[in-house]
Each structure stands twice: as structure tokens, then as C-alpha cells.
Design an enzyme around this catalytic site. Structure first.
Site, short mmCIF file in Angstrom:
data_model
loop_
_atom_site.label_atom_id
_atom_site.label_comp_id
_atom_site.label_asym_id
_atom_site.label_seq_id
_atom_site.Cartn_x
_atom_site.Cartn_y
_atom_site.Cartn_z
CG ASP A 42 39.25 47.97 38.61
OD1 ASP A 42 39.63 47.38 39.61
OD2 ASP A 42 38.40 49.06 39.31
CB SER A 43 43.46 43.89 39.24
OG SER A 43 42.77 43.23 38.92
CG ASP A 81 36.36 45.04 38.30
OD1 ASP A 81 35.18 45.16 38.98
OD2 ASP A 81 37.17 45.15 38.91
CE LYS A 110 35.14 42.69 40.83
NZ LYS A 110 35.21 44.22 41.21
CD GLU A 112 35.84 48.82 43.23
OE1 GLU A 112 35.92 50.11 43.67
OE2 GLU A 112 36.72 47.90 42.77
CD GLU A 179 39.92 43.31 47.88
OE1 GLU A 179 40.42 43.71 47.51
OE2 GLU A 179 38.73 44.12 46.49
#
Length: 260
Positions: A42-43, A81, A110, A112, A179
């Protein structure tokens, strides 16, 4: 590479190389490289859409980026993501979003954080959708963290991340991204769980590493401490654009050989 190969890599003490990608052009290049797997992060919100954080990322963006990358990299393992809040709106919605990413071409998703959404993560896994967890500095928590700051620096914070990593393994996650946490903590987690760890700003002892492609290629104009730039992409590309512009202005392009 398949989902099962992540565990095989760890068991055989082989490092996993992962890079972000958001479009088919770069995906074609990566498809022919030695990179093990691709993360459609999602970057993309920041790298491709110019936003300041990952929070504005939308499902529509993520599915389209996933489809584009799959079209360019048919042979690579792809992780996509789950965008901000998609796993916090209920199990049915979360499974629907994860399913859309797999239909678009991802091999897994993925997510978070684990705490507070244990049932959702477990249900997604049990639905046949492989899940990679993401702990430590989770960018979707940018506002809660007060910015992009290293996590797990105190003993209490470190123990919480270790506990969350063990919970991710228990729920069936096949890997976990760590991270921006201290290297010693990342090493401890890597030894504490049987699933592989993928580090970004978390030291060399993780089972693999991931970087944002444009950061690694030196295209963003700034450099995080943990990013190694393998190319001066910003100046190389700018130089090519300026050379083209000069040739156009001087009527040097196109030349006779380039005109039918």
C-alpha cells in the site's frame, strides 16, 4: 516460488529477497531477475499516487496494481497489501477484499497487526487465503504512532511484538514482516517463531529482506537510513529526459534513420 517455499527457505537457511512493485513495466523486469517474490504494498499510495502516507490507499488501487503486476510478472510469487481498515470492518468484508486481491493475481495477502483482529486473520487463513503478517512499524498506524518511528525500543514494547509474532504463527500466517525494530529484537523473533521473518529496517538476521523498489533504485530523492541504493536512478532518468529534450529543441530527434 509457492507459499510453502517460504518455510523451505527458512528451514534450509536460505535468505528470501522481496521487492515492491506496482506496474507491469517494472514487473516484467523483475520477472526476469533473481528476486524471489514481489510485494504490492500500500506504499503505492505514496510512490504512485503522491500521498504522504499509506492510509489513503484504496481497494480499487490495490486490485488494479495487483492485476498490472501479475500481467508483467506471471512467474513470480506476489503478496498484496490489505489497505487501511479493510480487516477492521468485519470478517465478511475482510474476506471479500482478500479474495479480490487473489482474483486480481496475488498469491497471498499481507495484513498489518494481529491484536484486535485475531478472529478475522484466522478466518482469512481458514478460507484458503495465505496471510503474511506485518508487525513493528505498521505504516497504517501512522497517526497512532505519531509518524514513522522505530518500534519495540522498550522491553515492554519488544515483548508485545514477540507475543504478536507468536500469535501470527498460531493463527496460521506463513510469514511475518518486521519493520523498523531493533536488530536484536528482530533476531530474537526470528528464533522464537518457526515461520520466516522478512525484515525492513530490522537488521540482517531476519530470514529475508524487502525494500521499496523506487527507494532501492534511488528514484525518490531521499534516503532512509536502512535503505541501500543500488542505482542513482533519479539523476540517470533526469539525464535521459534532458538529453531527449535537448535533441528535440535542436532538431536532432528524430534523425534520418528514425524516419520512414
Amino acid at each position: 516460488m509457492t507459499t510453502l517455499d517460504f518455510q523451505k527457505f527458512k528451514d534450509e537457511n536460505r535468505k528470501i529477497s522481496m521487492i515492491t512493485c506496482y506496474d507491469s513495466t517494472f514487473a516484467r523486469i523483475i520477472n526476469d531477475s533473481d528476486i524471489d517474490c514481489i510485494l504490492i504494498g500500500d506504499s503505492a499510495s505514496m510512490v504512485m499516487h503522491g500521498e504522504k502516507t499509506t492510509v489513503p490507499a484504496k481497494m480499487e488501487w490495490m486490485t488494479e496494481h495487483t492485476r498490472s503486476v501479475r500481467n508483467g510478472a506471471p512467474d513470480k510469487y506476489i503478496v498484496a497489501d490489505m489497505p487501511f481498515l479493510t480487516t477492521r470492518k468485519g470478517i465478511e468484508y475482510a474476506v471479500d477484499c482478500a479474495g479480490k486481491l487473489l482474483v486480481a493475481g496475488a498469491n497471498s495477502v499481507k495484513i498489518e497487526g494481529i491484536f484486535g483482529q485475531e478472529e478475522t486473520v484466522g478466518h482469512i487463513v481458514q478460507s484458503g487465503i495465505p496471510v503474511m503478517a506485518h508487525l513493528g512499524l505498521t505504516p497504517q498506524f501512522y497517526n497512532a504512532f505519531g509518524g514513522h518511528k522505530m518500534q519495540g525500543k522498550t522491553e515492554e514494547a519488544a515483548e508485545k511484538i514477540i507475543e504478536e509474532a507468536r500469535l501470527a504463527e498460531k493463527l496460521g500466517c506463513y510469514a511475518v514482516v518486521l519493520e523498523c525494530i531493533p536488530a536484536a529484537l528482530a533476531e530474537k523473533i526470528t528464533k522464537a517463531v518457526s515461520i520466516p521473518t522478512i525484515g525492513i529496517g530490522a537488521g540482517v538476521d531476519c530470514d529475508g529482506q524487502v525494500l521499496v523498489l523506487q527507494d532501492m533504485l534511488g528514484m525518490t530523492g531521499f534516503k532512509m537510513r536502512f535503505v541501500r541504493q543500488y542505482l542513482d536512478g533519479l539523476n540517470l532518468i533526469k539525464g535521459a529526459l534532458n538529453a531527449y529534450s535537448t535533441d528535440v529543441h535542436n532538431s536532432a530527434f528524430p534523425s534520418g534513420d528514425e524516419i520512414k
